[in-house]
Write an enzyme that holds these catalytic residues in place. Structure first.
Site, PDB file in Angstrom:
ATOM      1  N   TYR A 123      39.643 -22.598  28.484  1.00 29.36           N
ATOM      2  CA  TYR A 123      40.221 -23.240  27.305  1.00 29.36           C
ATOM      3  C   TYR A 123      39.941 -22.454  26.032  1.00 29.36           C
ATOM      4  O   TYR A 123      40.780 -22.370  25.130  1.00 29.36           O
ATOM      5  CB  TYR A 123      39.699 -24.673  27.182  1.00 29.36           C
ATOM      6  CG  TYR A 123      40.413 -25.633  28.097  1.00 29.36           C
ATOM      7  CD1 TYR A 123      41.762 -25.930  27.910  1.00 29.36           C
ATOM      8  CD2 TYR A 123      39.761 -26.222  29.171  1.00 29.36           C
ATOM      9  CE1 TYR A 123      42.429 -26.800  28.758  1.00 29.36           C
ATOM     10  CE2 TYR A 123      40.422 -27.091  30.026  1.00 29.36           C
ATOM     11  CZ  TYR A 123      41.757 -27.375  29.818  1.00 29.36           C
ATOM     12  OH  TYR A 123      42.423 -28.218  30.661  1.00 29.36           O
ATOM     13  N   GLU A 221      30.654 -26.228  57.320  1.00 35.91           N
ATOM     14  CA  GLU A 221      31.847 -25.816  56.578  1.00 35.91           C
ATOM     15  C   GLU A 221      32.505 -26.983  55.854  1.00 35.91           C
ATOM     16  O   GLU A 221      32.841 -26.879  54.669  1.00 35.91           O
ATOM     17  CB  GLU A 221      32.869 -25.181  57.535  1.00 35.91           C
ATOM     18  CG  GLU A 221      34.209 -24.867  56.869  1.00 35.91           C
ATOM     19  CD  GLU A 221      35.266 -24.374  57.841  1.00 35.91           C
ATOM     20  OE1 GLU A 221      36.440 -24.288  57.423  1.00 35.91           O
ATOM     21  OE2 GLU A 221      34.949 -24.062  59.006  1.00 35.91           O
ATOM     22  N   ASP A 274      34.741 -24.148  61.716  1.00 32.98           N
ATOM     23  CA  ASP A 274      35.902 -24.205  62.610  1.00 32.98           C
ATOM     24  C   ASP A 274      36.017 -22.896  63.391  1.00 32.98           C
ATOM     25  O   ASP A 274      35.612 -21.825  62.915  1.00 32.98           O
ATOM     26  CB  ASP A 274      37.193 -24.411  61.814  1.00 32.98           C
ATOM     27  CG  ASP A 274      37.350 -25.834  61.302  1.00 32.98           C
ATOM     28  OD1 ASP A 274      36.704 -26.741  61.854  1.00 32.98           O
ATOM     29  OD2 ASP A 274      38.137 -26.033  60.350  1.00 32.98           O
TER      30      ASP A 274
END
EC number: 5.6.2.2
Length: 387
Positions: A123, A221, A274
């Site tokens: 910003y 994970e 995974d």
């Protein structure tokens, strides 16, 4: 390009050292001032070609793996190959100026003795320099992939030394007591499935007082799997600390894990991800660090072992729960294969994934019951079935 390191635009006598220093604010400000003074000096030179900013090349071709002699920890580092940001090339001018704008902002924040998040920096840059930082996407890409790391590469100091705080999404649960300075002790085993939120302030994480009777650290994970394990109090069945970054690991979560590895060097760190290329990429980021942050990787690398899911776990999963590899999976796999960091047994796992053309998620283990995940972990850990 290799001559850049020998050019007259040398900011420091340690130009050949490829790591980022941890500096105090006044030391960072001094380096910024030296960089500006040297740039102004060569800007008035009759030879404008040396107005390029020499930076350490952060491509895979310039990365190596440091093998520890007295430690099991290895990490990515960058060797002595240089690239540049040029003022003379039209397509690179904005990128060149963005580097200096980020340095200007960092100098200002350090002068005010403040730290900012990446969002706050966005910003400020958007308001101050809309011509160079015109959109959220552009600023995010610039800060994450260009400017912040370019400034680190130019000044040879850590991102945190520049006053940029990590935005953390990580959580901790399990058998560990944490105490921030002048605060009450937090028992992470009593935090429920929501866990203890990891601060983005690396100074605070460095000052944490930690005590544990755990025997393992399990890096998870996925947030949903972390919640399941915490809710089932798996850390009491297997004396352990659970940690997650809810996907790809942020700097603060990696830093805290590294701190735990230093504080409790006898605890194995085991990763549950995974069975797909993205899961392996997450594991290797915890283990070695990343090329993009190669100048700081030594601060975050840990000796993480691959607990699961792995190819020999597919017998526990119904065939119908397997899914075909996505194009993004194949892209990540190609990147991992080309990497010099990947060890042989990990390459073999990746080869099995590629040959099968399939992927499996941790949730597929629920086929055996919702309480099976804890049993799966316990069996793998007891058998030391991790690589």
């Amino acid at each position: 390009m290799d001559d850049l390191s020998k050019s007259s635009m040398k900011f420091f006598s340690d130009q050949q050292l490829c790591f980022a220093d941890i500096l105090l604010p006044h030391e960072v400000q001094a380096r910024i001032q030296v960089a500006v003074l040297n740039f102004l000096k060569i800007l008035s030179s009759p030879d404008p070609s040396i107005s390029d900013i020499p930076l350490i090349n952060r491509k895979s071709s310039n990365s190596r793996v440091s093998e520890g002699i007295l430690t099991d920890v290895s990490w990515i580092f960058l060797s002595h190959s240089f690239c540049s940001r040029s003022l003379m090339k039209a397509n690179a001018t904005k990128a060149f100026i963005r580097v200096w704008k980020v340095m200007e902002m960092c100098f200002e924040f350090l002068t005010q003795e403040k730290r900012v998040t990446q969002r706050e920096l966005f910003y400020k840059l958007l308001c101050d320099s809309p011509h160079y930082f015109s959109s959220q996407l552009e600023v995010n890409r610039t800060i994450q992939e260009l400017c912040a790391k370019d400034v680190v590469a130019l000044l040879r100091c850590s991102r945190h030394s520049l006053g940029i705080m990590a935005s953390s999404k990580g959580l901790v649960a399990g058998r560990i007591l944490l105490q921030e300075p002048n605060q009450e002790v937090v028992d992470c085993s009593a935090c429920g499935s929501s866990g203890y939120a990891i601060s983005g302030d690396l100074n605070l994480l460095e000052s944490l007082i930690m005590k544990t009777d755990a025997r393992y650290i399990v890096v998870v994970e996925k947030h949903a799997i972390f919640q399941r394990l915490a809710e089932d109090h798996v850390f009491n069945q297997i004396p352990s600390i659970l940690l997650t970054a809810k996907g790809y690991p942020d700097i603060a979560t990696r830093f805290l894990l590294h701190r735990m590895s230093r504080a409790f060097p006898d605890l194995p760190i085991l990763a549950l991800v995974d069975w797909n290329p993205a899961g392996l990429a997450i594991l290797t980021t915890y283990k070695f660090g990343s090329i993009g942050m190669g100048l700081e990787a030594y601060r975050y690398a840990c000796n993480v072992k691959w607990l699961g899911l792995r190819g020999d776990d597919l017998q526990l999963i119904p065939q119908q729960s397997l899914a075909p590899l996505k194009p993004r999976d194949l892209q990540i796999a190609r990147s991992l294969i080309s990497s010099t960091t990947l060890q042989d047994n990990y390459r073999q796992e990746l080869a099995v994934m590629m040959q099968s053309g399939q992927r499996a998620e941790i949730e597929a283990l629920y086929f055996n019951g919702y309480d099976y995940l804890g049993k799966y972990l316990a069996k793998k850990i007891v058998q030391a079935n991790y690589i």
